[in-house]
Design a protein around this motif. Structure first.
Motif, PDB file in Angstrom:
ATOM      1  N   TYR A  32     129.430  25.478  44.142  1.00 14.59           N
ATOM      2  CA  TYR A  32     128.427  24.852  43.276  1.00 14.59           C
ATOM      3  C   TYR A  32     129.076  24.337  41.988  1.00 14.59           C
ATOM      4  CZ  TYR A  32     124.370  24.458  40.172  1.00 14.59           C
ATOM      5  OH  TYR A  32     123.431  23.995  39.287  1.00 14.59           O
ATOM      6  N   GLU A  80     129.695  30.503  47.539  1.00 16.45           N
ATOM      7  CA  GLU A  80     128.745  29.465  47.134  1.00 16.45           C
ATOM      8  C   GLU A  80     128.737  29.166  45.643  1.00 16.45           C
ATOM      9  OE1 GLU A  80     124.825  29.648  49.409  1.00 16.45           O
ATOM     10  OE2 GLU A  80     125.702  31.608  49.859  1.00 16.45           O
ATOM     11  N   LEU A 123     121.860  31.600  42.970  1.00 15.82           N
ATOM     12  CA  LEU A 123     123.187  31.810  43.550  1.00 15.82           C
ATOM     13  C   LEU A 123     123.923  32.943  42.839  1.00 15.82           C
ATOM     14  CD1 LEU A 123     124.519  28.162  44.118  1.00 15.82           C
ATOM     15  CD2 LEU A 123     123.903  29.845  45.867  1.00 15.82           C
TER      16      LEU A 123
END
Length: 340
Positions: free
Chosen positions: A136, A132, A331
């Protein structure tokens, strides 16, 4: 008098239409005029990234049977990192590898993985970058006219070298003149420790150390060796203070003009080369240390906990969280654990 039948005329017309269609096809155009792309970066030709890039470029040329040729220009031959980013966005340069922290001068989110003492091992790094966190950051890169390839390359965990004294504790960094990339995050990191960071491009770092503009610098072992910093430094402190990687980028303006089949060939070979290069760094680090020790560089181990604790007493982590935003910070901590 020449007599042409209606049937013959129709056959000739059909032939011309077919020929015209054929000439418009990407394959024929590529054969007539091979696509030629330039690839620039700031790394020495002997760096593991450039060795793997060379292999990938040769494989791309072979698979496309010469329809696509890529010329590699290492060691800032096409200009500084800032110059190359400008060229990429304008379409004057087609491809480049760019350190994430340098890329962050344009895209702040790119330096998320360089936060001091965030990652402690490669398992966390690649889980984040292939997961992730990487997704991103790629989304942020695409917003500025650049196309990021999926697999990120390894720049390694960064270590500190010095010509004056080993860096064994946070106190050893006070008033220490250290060369850092032109990256606000790392200026902030070393400033928090009370050091005196000097932002200097990589191609000027050696001369800066030689002339004592800076007493030390920080880079992964692979770069310390390939840039020959051991010639102007005495000590290497294994701080693992930050991890950084290289993004392989294409100019969005150029990428949209490349036939899809050639895009796929590039993606295949460059992403595969990136994963091989990751393994290269892990396997080579032990060799790098031996080679650097044989060249006179004295190594010392450090305790990351002491540095992280000292950093946590400053506003560094709080400021970083504010800079990156809650989404990015959440994150990062999902993979790196609770920091700051």
């Amino acid at each position: 008098m020449l007599v042409v039948s209606r049937r013959s005329l129709l056959k000739s017309a059909a032939g011309l239409v077919a020929a015209g269609s054929l000439l418009k096809s990407p394959a024929v155009l590529a054969q007539a005029a091979p696509l030629k792309l330039k690839f620039g970066n700031d790394l020495p030709a002997t760096h593991t990234v450039n060795l793997r890039l060379k292999e990938a470029i040769e494989a791309i040329g072979a698979e496309t049977k010469g329809q696509l040729t890529i010329s590699l220009f290492p060691n800032n031959q096409l200009g500084s990192d800032t110059d190359m980013m400008t060229q990429l966005r304008s379409g004057a340069l087609e491809l480049a590898t760019m350190p994430s922290t340098v890329l962050s001068t344009l895209i702040p989110a790119a330096s998320l993985t360089g936060v001091g003492f965030a990652f402690t091992n490669y398992d966390k790094v690649w889980a984040a970058m292939d997961g992730e966190v990487g997704k991103y950051i790629r989304g942020s890169i695409e917003k500025v006219g650049l196309v990021p390839f999926e697999a990120m390359w390894d720049n390694g965990f960064r270590q500190i070298t010095s010509s004056t004294h080993p860096i064994s504790s946070p106190e050893d960094l006070k008033n220490f003149k250290i060369r850092v990339p032109v990256v606000p995050l790392w200026v902030a990191l070393f400033s928090a420790f009370g050091a005196a960071p000097v932002s200097i491009p990589l191609n000027e770092a050696y001369s800066a150390l030689q002339t004592k503009i800076a007493d030390g610098q920080e880079n992964p072992l692979a770069l310390i060796e390939s840039a020959k910093f051991y010639e102007v430094q005495k000590y290497c402190s294994l701080t693992n203070h930050s991890w950084d990687g290289f993004w392989l980028l294409s100019s969005q303006r150029i990428w949209k003009t490349v036939p899809k089949e050639l895009q796929e060939v590039m993606q295949k070979h460059f992403n595969a080369a990136a994963r091989k290069q990751r393994d290269d760094i892990v396997q080579a680090n032990a060799e790098y240390r031996k080679n650097l020790e044989s060249k006179g560089l004295a190594f010392n181990e450090t305790k990351a906990d002491a540095f992280q604790a000292a950093l946590a007493k400053t506003s560094f982590y709080k400021d970083a969280k504010t800079k990156f935003g809650d989404e990015a910070w959440t994150l990062l901590q999902k993979y790196a654990g609770n920091i700051g």
